[in-house]
Design an enzyme around this catalytic site. Structure first.
Site, mmCIF file in Angstrom:
data_model
loop_
_atom_site.group_PDB
_atom_site.id
_atom_site.type_symbol
_atom_site.label_atom_id
_atom_site.label_comp_id
_atom_site.label_asym_id
_atom_site.label_seq_id
_atom_site.Cartn_x
_atom_site.Cartn_y
_atom_site.Cartn_z
ATOM 1 N N LYS A 1 -0.075 -4.414 7.459
ATOM 2 C CA LYS A 1 0.313 -3.915 6.138
ATOM 3 C C LYS A 1 1.220 -4.969 5.503
ATOM 4 O O LYS A 1 2.444 -4.822 5.456
ATOM 5 C CB LYS A 1 1.067 -2.585 6.256
ATOM 6 C CG LYS A 1 0.347 -1.485 7.061
ATOM 7 C CD LYS A 1 0.833 -1.435 8.479
ATOM 8 C CE LYS A 1 0.359 -0.238 9.270
ATOM 9 N NZ LYS A 1 -1.032 0.056 9.286
ATOM 10 N N LYS B 1 8.301 1.890 11.666
ATOM 11 C CA LYS B 1 8.511 1.143 12.911
ATOM 12 C C LYS B 1 9.722 0.237 12.701
ATOM 13 O O LYS B 1 9.613 -0.852 12.124
ATOM 14 C CB LYS B 1 7.296 0.292 13.284
ATOM 15 C CG LYS B 1 6.042 1.114 13.649
ATOM 16 C CD LYS B 1 5.179 1.388 12.476
ATOM 17 C CE LYS B 1 3.883 2.089 12.896
ATOM 18 N NZ LYS B 1 3.083 2.519 11.733
ATOM 19 N N ASP C 1 2.288 -14.990 -5.444
ATOM 20 C CA ASP C 1 2.699 -16.344 -5.819
ATOM 21 C C ASP C 1 3.234 -17.080 -4.590
ATOM 22 O O ASP C 1 2.694 -16.918 -3.503
ATOM 23 C CB ASP C 1 3.680 -16.290 -6.990
ATOM 24 C CG ASP C 1 2.998 -15.751 -8.261
ATOM 25 O OD1 ASP C 1 1.764 -15.880 -8.370
ATOM 26 O OD2 ASP C 1 3.695 -15.193 -9.120
ATOM 27 N N ASP D 1 22.580 -3.728 17.739
ATOM 28 C CA ASP D 1 23.972 -4.121 17.518
ATOM 29 C C ASP D 1 24.302 -4.348 16.051
ATOM 30 O O ASP D 1 25.303 -5.021 15.735
ATOM 31 C CB ASP D 1 24.310 -5.393 18.320
ATOM 32 C CG ASP D 1 24.344 -5.142 19.822
ATOM 33 O OD1 ASP D 1 24.446 -3.963 20.224
ATOM 34 O OD2 ASP D 1 24.251 -6.121 20.583
ATOM 35 N N HIS E 1 6.169 7.528 10.132
ATOM 36 C CA HIS E 1 5.258 6.408 10.356
ATOM 37 C C HIS E 1 5.985 5.064 10.404
ATOM 38 O O HIS E 1 5.367 4.023 10.592
ATOM 39 C CB HIS E 1 4.198 6.398 9.243
ATOM 40 C CG HIS E 1 2.987 5.590 9.558
ATOM 41 N ND1 HIS E 1 2.616 4.486 8.814
ATOM 42 C CD2 HIS E 1 2.052 5.710 10.533
ATOM 43 C CE1 HIS E 1 1.503 3.977 9.306
ATOM 44 N NE2 HIS E 1 1.134 4.690 10.359
ATOM 45 N N HIS F 1 -4.770 -3.777 11.583
ATOM 46 C CA HIS F 1 -3.739 -2.747 11.481
ATOM 47 C C HIS F 1 -2.576 -3.204 10.612
ATOM 48 O O HIS F 1 -1.606 -2.481 10.423
ATOM 49 C CB HIS F 1 -3.239 -2.382 12.890
ATOM 50 C CG HIS F 1 -2.461 -1.108 12.964
ATOM 51 N ND1 HIS F 1 -1.086 -1.072 13.098
ATOM 52 C CD2 HIS F 1 -2.867 0.175 12.927
ATOM 53 C CE1 HIS F 1 -0.681 0.177 13.139
ATOM 54 N NE2 HIS F 1 -1.731 0.956 13.028
#
Length: 427
Positions: free
Chosen positions: A321, A142, A326, A147, A140, A319
């Site tokens: 996350k 991404k 603080d 380089d 899952h 979608h």
């Protein structure tokens, strides 16, 4: 393209190919790295141009991991820039999830492979009666590293539904661009996941550093990679959330697409609010799965009565996350706060200690909650029909226990396998 989809054709070739090492199962824990430049990228409009430009400028290497690639305008541009880079002699490894990328045609993948892109499919499986069966323990993450000097990590897949012009179903999401010393850790991690040699981490680089979440410093530009796997690091991301919640003093903002965490994490959210911390949750008001909404709403009364503020984002599917604590701590990544992400899937987040980044993220989330969300309250929490509440109660408690139950069942060990565009040949 009219070519057969991935699970109908090339999986037959993969079945004869010996599996290489399982990604994610690596006994490495990465520490904080300072002096990084980090930039928040909101939605595909900010993310895709930066990633594609980095790929166009690549000179030696591209490492890419993603859950979803669709054959739409975004997927086609990804294919185009990867092929062009490979033809320039750039070494490319693309690791794709067998479920999320299960509808890619063999023609799409073959064009990449023939150009020299090394393609690996995580846990491919053919359909049975037209239904994909490899639902759990997904790749899952991404991640894109170019380089070894620039990295992108977050929740955005390579699909047009992350662009506003997709319409009402366009996703609201976030990623982060990192440049600086932390890229070396993300690069090292990505190399290990794709089976390429990576320089060993010395013992002092592998030491346990979870207690460091309790110490907030005055230095900006610090980044740390955290991940979960089904080996040595099954709970690292959840533990980070619990630790920073315990140390929060002023504010906590969590924006998460799928919210039904375990009891311990819920308790830390409630406890922070009890201490007087300003705790805000931004959750889906227009979810792509009704069960997710029902399960999340089962937590509302428990949290609202403790002083937690809950906002439902209703403009389009959320979608993201992301979270902040603080004025200096933030996180962006692929991990939802649900049993699949916290207990089964392979996930990766970055932790960021940077006041400017924290402020940028806070301002964007504040705009989201103030102008695009519905405020939930104890007396106005939608409860729906009795059967909705019953289903929600059952779903929540089933999902809370599901990872433990899944562990009791006999299951194959997921594998990362090379794509082959002709039987018997490996890429």
């Amino acid at each position: 393209m009219s070519s057969p989809s991935m699970d109908k054709t090339h999986v037959e070739h993969l079945s004869t190919t010996p599996a290489i090492r399982e990604p994610g199962v690596v006994d490495v824990e990465y520490g904080w790295q300072g002096n990084n430049r980090v930039e928040l990228l909101e939605n595909g409009e900010a993310y895709f141009p930066r990633v594609f430009e980095a790929i166009r400028q690549a000179k030696t290497e591209i490492l890419l991991e993603t859950f979803i690639v669709f054959e739409d305008k975004v997927g086609e541009e990804l294919q185009e820039v990867l092929i062009a880079a490979a033809q320039r002699g750039v070494r490319i490894t693309a690791s794709l999830d067998g479920f999320g990328c299960g509808e890619l045609s063999t023609g799409y993948l073959t064009a990449l492979s023939e150009a020299g892109v090394r393609i690996q499919i995580f846990d491919p499986a053919p359909k049975h009666l037209g239904i994909r069966t490899n639902w759990f323990r997904r790749l899952h993450r991404k991640i894109v590293v170019v380089d070894g000097t620039i990295a992108f990590i977050g929740g955005i897949n390579f699909s047009a539904d992350h662009l506003a012009d997709f319409g009402p179903e366009a996703k609201q999401d976030y990623s982060v661009e990192v440049q600086g010393p932390a890229v070396a850790d993300i690069h090292h991690f990505a190399l290990l996941q794709c089976g390429r040699p990576a320089r060993a981490k010395y013992w002092w680089q592998r030491r346990r550093q979870r207690r460091s979440e309790l110490v907030f410093t005055d230095h900006d530009g610090q980044v740390r990679l955290v991940y979960r796997d089904n080996g040595e690091h099954p709970t690292d991301i959840e533990e980070v959330y619990r630790q920073v919640l315990r140390s929060a003093q002023r504010r906590v903002v969590i924006a998460n697409a799928y919210f039904f965490p375990g009891y311990r994490l819920l308790r830390e959210i409630r406890n922070a609010a009890h201490r007087g911390v300003d705790v805000r949750l931004i959750l889906q008001g227009q979810p792509d799965m009704l069960a997710a909404k029902l399960a999340a709403r089962m937590t509302y009364d428990y949290l609202l009565k403790s002083g937690v503020q809950i906002y439902e984002y209703c403009d389009r599917p959320l979608h993201g996350k992301v979270a902040l604590v603080d004025e200096d701590w933030s996180t962006v990544g692929s991990s939802n706060l649900d049993p699949l992400s916290l207990s089964l899937n392979l996930e990766a987040n970055v932790l960021i200690r940077d006041r400017a980044f924290n402020r940028d993220l806070f301002e964007r989330l504040e705009d989201l909650s103030n102008n695009h969300c519905k405020v939930m309250s104890v007396d106005k929490t939608p409860r729906g029909r009795v059967w909705h509440m019953t289903v929600g109660f059952l779903v929540f408690h089933f999902l809370a226990q599901f990872p433990a139950w899944a562990g009791w069942l006999p299951a194959h060990k997921p594998r990362l396998k090379p794509f082959s565009h002709s039987a018997g040949s490996d890429t």
